[in-house]
Motif scaffolding. Structure first.
Motif, PDB file in Angstrom:
ATOM      1  N   PHE A   1       0.829  -1.203   0.000  1.00 54.25           N
ATOM      2  CA  PHE A   1       0.000   0.000   0.000  1.00 54.25           C
ATOM      3  C   PHE A   1       0.864   1.254   0.000  1.00 54.25           C
ATOM      4  N   PHE A   2       1.920   1.270   0.825  1.00 56.75           N
ATOM      5  CA  PHE A   2       2.816   2.422   0.863  1.00 56.75           C
ATOM      6  C   PHE A   2       3.587   2.555  -0.448  1.00 56.75           C
TER       7      PHE A   2
ATOM      8  N   PHE B   1       2.556   1.786  -3.344  1.00 59.32           N
ATOM      9  CA  PHE B   1       1.649   2.277  -4.371  1.00 59.32           C
ATOM     10  C   PHE B   1       1.667   3.802  -4.434  1.00 59.32           C
ATOM     11  N   THR B   2       1.854   4.455  -3.286  1.00 56.63           N
ATOM     12  CA  THR B   2       1.872   5.917  -3.256  1.00 56.63           C
ATOM     13  C   THR B   2       3.115   6.492  -3.926  1.00 56.63           C
TER      14      THR B   2
ATOM     15  N   ASN C   1      -0.427   9.344  -7.402  1.00 61.41           N
ATOM     16  CA  ASN C   1      -0.949  10.278  -6.402  1.00 61.41           C
ATOM     17  C   ASN C   1      -2.200  10.938  -6.957  1.00 61.41           C
ATOM     18  N   GLY C   2      -2.926  11.575  -6.071  1.00 61.96           N
ATOM     19  CA  GLY C   2      -4.204  12.154  -6.461  1.00 61.96           C
ATOM     20  C   GLY C   2      -4.095  13.408  -7.292  1.00 61.96           C
TER      21      GLY C   2
ATOM     22  N   TRP D   1      -5.389  17.424  -3.521  1.00 61.85           N
ATOM     23  CA  TRP D   1      -4.548  17.822  -2.384  1.00 61.85           C
ATOM     24  C   TRP D   1      -4.970  19.187  -1.857  1.00 61.85           C
TER      25      TRP D   1
ATOM     26  N   SER E   1       7.589  10.287   3.729  1.00 55.36           N
ATOM     27  CA  SER E   1       7.896   9.849   2.369  1.00 55.36           C
ATOM     28  C   SER E   1       8.010   8.334   2.332  1.00 55.36           C
ATOM     29  N   ALA E   2       7.400   7.722   1.322  1.00 57.15           N
ATOM     30  CA  ALA E   2       7.476   6.263   1.189  1.00 57.15           C
ATOM     31  C   ALA E   2       8.912   5.817   0.929  1.00 57.15           C
TER      32      ALA E   2
END
Length: 290
Positions: A112-113, A115-116, A120-121, A126, A150-151
């Motif tokens: 999941f992390f 994937f970011t 991003n959106g 944001w 930060s991932a």
């Protein structure tokens, strides 16, 4: 007792390091010398370590109202220190969660992390979320949006923890320690090198950040130093264009650029040797306890 003789290899190493340090220092010296050079001299002679005419006009412009500069410095220092501490803590605890074998579905959470890092959106979602959370025209608008770790730093810290022997965790659990004690007294002290590294990354990001200010802050009293100097430099360039088109006036645009660099580089330069101590100390602790 005779004094130890220097080996040729050591002399060559010292000479190389001295030259390398000199090459690293010369650009900073050049920036400083340009910041105290008149604009006419820069335009006619270019950049030089030995300018023909000295002038403090750029610093007079920057410190025309010293209280504004000091306030911007204070805001940037607060954001950098508070944001870095919170971000490092969040990243370290999240990394320990992914490192702990007792946590179920930790690999799924890692995916999941990850994937970011790929998607991003975007800016519009944001901005809408920040507005809905009330992150506008306050100090938290420059602190919280960048606080989410930060991932990349997360996986960097997690991978460093994976290099540690997991027997340390198992031994601590046998002694009756819970996860909080294991994390803060066993794992985190051994992770000082990587924590110091991500602290440097977070600190640089917070100190150099002007995006949150330009998007979420309209109150000039909340401008960080980076955005304040960026706005001041833009105003000077615009005034130069107007005056140049009207009466040929010249403002110190180039020297102002260099003086802003001198003002903003100080805390970052001081951060490196301070964190270097933790690099060495963390490696020593790890070699003893590992």
């Amino acid at each position: 007792m005779t004094a130890p003789r220097l080996k040729l290899s050591n002399v060559l190493i010292y000479a190389f390091l001295t030259l390398f340090a000199l090459f690293c220092f010369l650009p900073m010296l050049l920036v400083f010398m340009i910041s105290i050079t008149t604009e006419d001299s820069i335009r006619h002679n270019g950049y030089s370590l030995f300018p023909n005419e000295f002038s403090l006009a750029a610093y007079r412009i920057l410190f025309h109202d010293a209280s504004i500069v000091l306030r911007s410095y204070g805001i940037s220092l607060f954001i950098t220190v508070a944001g870095t501490l919170c971000a490092v803590m969040i990243t370290a605890m999240a990394s320990y969660t992914l490192f702990n074998r007792a946590v179920r579905y930790r690999n799924h959470m890692a995916l999941f992390f990850f994937f970011t890092m790929l998607f991003n959106g975007g800016i519009v979602p944001w901005y809408m979320i920040c507005r809905e959370l009330g992150l506008n025209d306050n100090i938290f608008a420059m602190l919280i949006p960048s606080l989410l770790f930060s991932a990349f730093n997360l996986f960097l810290t997690r991978n460093y923890m994976l290099s540690l022997p997991y027997a340390l965790v198992e031994s601590a659990k046998i002694d009756g320690a819970n996860d909080a004690i294991i994390a803060f007294r066993v794992i985190f002290p051994l992770c000082k090198p990587v924590l110091a590294t991500i602290a440097l990354f977070y600190g640089l990001a917070y100190w150099n950040d002007w995006w949150n200010a330009i998007m979420l802050v309209s109150d000039q009293k909340l401008y960080p130093v980076q955005y304040f100097l960026f706005k001041l430099q833009s105003d000077i360039q615009m005034m130069t264009l107007i005056q140049g088109a009207s009466n040929g006036g010249i403002l110190p645009t180039e020297s102002v650029k260099m003086s802003t660099a001198i003002l903003t580089i100080g805390p970052i330069v001081l951060m490196y040797p301070y964190l270097q101590r933790y690099f060495v100390k963390g490696l020593v602790v790890g070699s003893i306890k590992g």
